[in-house]
Enzyme design. Structure first.
Site: not given
Ligand code: NDP
Ligand code: DGY
Length: 327
Positions: A84, A164, A185, A216, A244, A268, A292, A294
């Protein structure tokens, strides 16, 4: 290299030794490390980065114009120990001609695995069950006690079928998932492998028993999961986020969970991190929150550290980076 020719590198945290060894062995870096497991205070970051040629940072460091100004014109490369990069002010970085390294692929398996673990823990109510065993709530076997929702025959919706997202879908399919929807997208050719159906977000949200967020964080995805989003989800559905925290409006999520609009959520990632211990989400039995983790396997973090170091060295020497972010 003479002492004067050594390139100044600021490392914003104690990182796994695999990466530090590479930097030390290269013999070209004058290393300055914020030698702590806690984030570098902003003032120390601004001081530490001054005159640096390279910056090795973490997702908890906000690298904006102020930091870049504090670094000055020497700065050639920023290498982040993460895939990220929403903590980096990309426009400012690009404007200054600085290269960026990051860690795609090497953490995909670990993060997908954790996402599946979180999904199962949430839908099968594992933390509640563990708690009941400890607190004496387990009186006998009861037909409807601690029942949850299973994956077999379900529809799973993945928001962001990237590296992911695809790895999560691959792992979920063998649980007997009937339909795998995804949005993003554009359609992804690799979705064929998992019989993924590209659908508009609205269709995904309304039709899924499990909504998994793995996109993302961008201006488009910030706050994407809000009151309207949750109001379209099935009352029996489960929401999972390992991307996020800022993709979710947490107040709206609290409303959806506490009113029974959705069945449960597993997170997470949150805003802020750490989530304050008195946060309303932590009062809910149907919300599982992880800190967090992962990518947190020993081997993954070791490889991330190596890759981050190698990206940094390549940026310093002007050679090809193993994983350069295209700006
Ligand atoms: P990728 O770039 O491979 O995937 C990101 C996906 O997000 C892409 O498929 C992209 O679609 C999609 N996306 C972008 N904008 C939107 C949008 N508006 N709506 C829906 N989807 C969108 O990255 P990774 O899979 O490697 O990582 C994804 C994210 O996971 C990271 O950015 C990071 O935030 C998070 N992460 C969290 C970890 C944890 O510890 N919890 C560990 C590692 C990563 P398209 O290709 O069409 O642009
Ligand atoms: C990332 O890499 O972006 C994760 O959030 C931590 O591994």
């Amino acid at each position: 290299m003479s002492a004067q020719q050594m390139l100044k590198v600021f490392v914003t945290r104690r990182i796994p030794q695999e990466g530090m060894k590479i930097l030390q062995k290269a013999g070209m870096c004058n290393l300055s490390v914020w030698d702590s497991d806690e984030p570098v205070p902003r003032a120390e970051l601004l001081k530490g980065v001054a005159g640096a040629h390279g910056l090795l940072c973490l997702l908890s460091d906000k690298i904006d114009a102020e930091v870049l100004d504090a670094a000055g014109p020497n700065l050639k490369v920023i290498s982040t120990l993460s895939v990220g990069f929403d903590h980096l002010a990309i426009d400012e970085i690009k404007k200054r001609g600085i290269r960026v390294g990051y860690t795609p692929d090497v953490l995909t398996d670990a993060t997908a695995e954790l996402t599946v673990a979180l999904l199962l823990a949430t839908c099968r109510r594992l933390p509640e069950g563990v708690e009941e065993v400890k607190n004496g709530g387990w009186s006998t076997w009861k037909p409807l006690w601690l029942c949850g929702y299973g994956l077999s025959g379900s529809t799973v919706g993945v928001i962001g079928l990237g590296r992911i997202g695809l790895a999560i879908a691959r792992r979920l399919k063998p649980f007997g998932v009937k339909r795998l929807l995804y949005t993003g997208r554009q359609p992804k050719p690799q979705a064929q492998e998992i019989d993924g159906e590209y659908v508009p977000l609205d269709t995904l949200v309304r039709g899924s028993d499990f909504v998994v967020v793995s996109c993302s964080l961008t201006p488009d995805t910030q706050g994407l999961c809000d009151k309207t989003f949750f109001s379209k989800m099935k009352k029996t559905s489960i929401f999972i986020n390992t991307s996020r925290g800022a993709v979710v409006n947490q107040e709206d999520l609290f409303g959806a969970l506490s009113s029974g609009q959705i069945a449960a959520a597993g997170l997470d990632v949150t805003t802020p991190e750490p989530l304050p211990t008195d946060h309303p989400l932590l009062t809910l039995k149907n919300c599982v929150v992880l800190p967090h983790i992962g990518s947190a396997t020993y081997s993954t973090r070791g490889v991330m550290s190596e890759l981050t170091a190698n990206n940094l060295l390549a940026g310093l020497t002007g050679s090809e980076m193993p994983s350069e972010l295209k700006l």
